[in-house]
Enzyme design. Structure first.
Site: not given
Ligand code: ADP
Ligand code: MG
Length: 398
Positions: A36, A197, A354, A377
């Site tokens: 950063r 999710k 992230g 965010g």
């Molecule tokens: P970002 O931080 O880039 O916005 P997210 O936090 O929404 O991404 O998602 C990342 C998480 O989703 C990771 O920890 C990954 O392990 C999980 N993930 C992805 N695919 C699956 C799956 N099929 N089952 C369980 N967890 C998953």
């Protein structure tokens, strides 16, 4: 574009209040990751080159409006000085007569760092009196902290409405990349939304469906979409209570002419650990005692083809449980394809989030993307189509 850059400002002899994000990780009194800090260097150099006096405003941790010694920005000063290559002074007061004195005593060519803005309760409340106290210290405001632009705080929003304001170089690059990806993109535009999710990314999906030509849904949230179509996903991570929402998104996509790409094959396993025994099956053939942890090779092929026919790509969320091998394969392969197309000048690729940044780094392709946002965010809220107060205030002008 509606906002000014450093090129539009006369900074000679001016005190330039510069909002930066130097909320870096610190262990045992030293900065462990100076990413950063390095990213704000061009802005500060340009201010110095134009004869301005950079006075840095930043938050550090969450002191909740109190003076918390462990959250003093003084700890970051040496790392800042090392990155900038010019002397950096520190003022233990953020506002008031002591801060004023430090600014008046600042020699040309040097930088002043003011104490943590969040030591004052007025910061996060965007209190007019605190914003006035900040504004009284300077002549010009430069915001280089896109990552805090989704918060209407005194140093990110209120101040922009009180002084002539401009975007710093990092903010400028981020806004331009985002504008090129979603504001006025070259079509076709493809979005990838993955991650765990649906419930955490509803606003994102709803906004994208109305804006992009292709929407790739991957990761855990793809399971929810598969289940909503009557497919048995066994023990997979799945939000069954979101089935109606998922179906509504699919209908909306159809109505708006947005093509949805869901997994056609998946990698399943009985255990969620590195090296767990896994197999690839059609998306509708997940065994009852297994869970879907990644997209399969046929799906990756389809995604690669969609990327190849796109001019713009915007990506948030991994396609699988990428932290654990071999469930990082789909994410790696798709990321490599996007990187290849970007290097060949065929694709504008923007990614953020992230875990997404971590996944792209793991795949070794983050540098090949057109732009990788580390704003977390703020990046997500922007992708959701929300107005960011810090950016809106820059547009307001003064
Ligand atoms: P970002 O931080 O880039 O916005 P997210 O936090 O929404 O991404 O998602 C990342 C998480 O989703 C990771 O920890 C990954 O392990 C999980 N993930 C992805 N695919 C699956 C799956 N099929 N089952 C369980 N967890 C998953
Ligand atoms: Mg995450």
């Amino acid at each position: 574009m509606g906002w000014k850059t450093l090129d539009d400002m006369d900074l000679a002899g001016k005190v330039v209040l510069t909002r930066v994000d130097i909320n870096v990780p610190v262990e045992n009194g030293t900065v462990t990751d100076d990413t950063r800090i390095r990213r704000i260097v061009p802005t500060i150099r340009d201010i110095l080159e134009k004869g301005g006096k950079p006075v840095l405003l930043a938050h550090f941790g969450r002191p909740k409006g109190q003076r918390v010694p462990e959250m003093s920005l003084e700890i970051v000063r040496p790392a800042l000085e090392a990155a900038l290559g010019v002397p950096v002074r520190f003022s233990p007061e953020t506002v008031g007569p002591e801060a004023r004195k430090a600014i008046d005593a600042l020699p040309e060519g040097e930088v002043l760092l003011l104490e943590n803005t969040r030591f004052h309760p007025g910061e996060t409340k965007n209190d007019p009196a605190f914003a006035d106290a900040l504004a009284a210290l300077g002549d010009v405001y430069v915001n280089d902290a896109f990552s805090t632009a989704h918060r209407a705080h005194a140093s990110t929003e209120g101040l922009a409405r009180r002084l002539p304001a401009a975007a710093g170089r990092l903010m400028e690059a981020e806004l331009k990349a985002l504008e090129a990806a979603l504001g006025n993109p070259e079509r076709p535009v493809t979005a990838v939304v993955g991650g765990a999710k649906v419930s955490t990314k509803l606003d994102l999906l709803k906004n994208l469906v109305g804006k992009v030509d292709n929407l790739v849904i991957g990761g855990g949230m793809a399971n929810t979409f598969l289940a909503a179509q009557g497919i048995d996903v066994g023990k997979s991570l799945c939000e069954h209570e979101m089935a109606d929402t998922a179906r509504a998104i699919l209908e909306e996509a159809e109505a708006k002419g947005c093509r949805i790409i869901l997994p056609v094959d998946v990698v399943v396993a009985r255990e969620f650990r590195a090296g767990a025994e896994s197999e690839t099956v059609p998306a509708d053939a997940c065994p009852a005692d297994a869970m879907i942890l990644d997209a399969g090779p046929k799906t990756v092929e389809e995604i690669a083809e969609v990327f190849g026919n796109s001019k713009t790509l915007i990506w948030n969320g991994p396609l699988g449980a990428f932290e654990i091998e071999p469930f990082d394969r789909a994410t790696n392969a798709a990321a490599k394809r996007a990187a290849e197309l970007t290097r060949a000048g065929r694709l504008v690729s923007v990614a953020g989030g992230g875990d997404t940044v971590a996944a792209l780094n793991k795949a070794g392709v983050a540098d090949d993307f057109t732009y990788v946002s580390t704003a977390g965010g703020a990046f997500l809220e922007w992708m959701e189509g929300k107005e960011l107060p810090g950016v809106a205030a820059l547009m307001g002008g003064n």
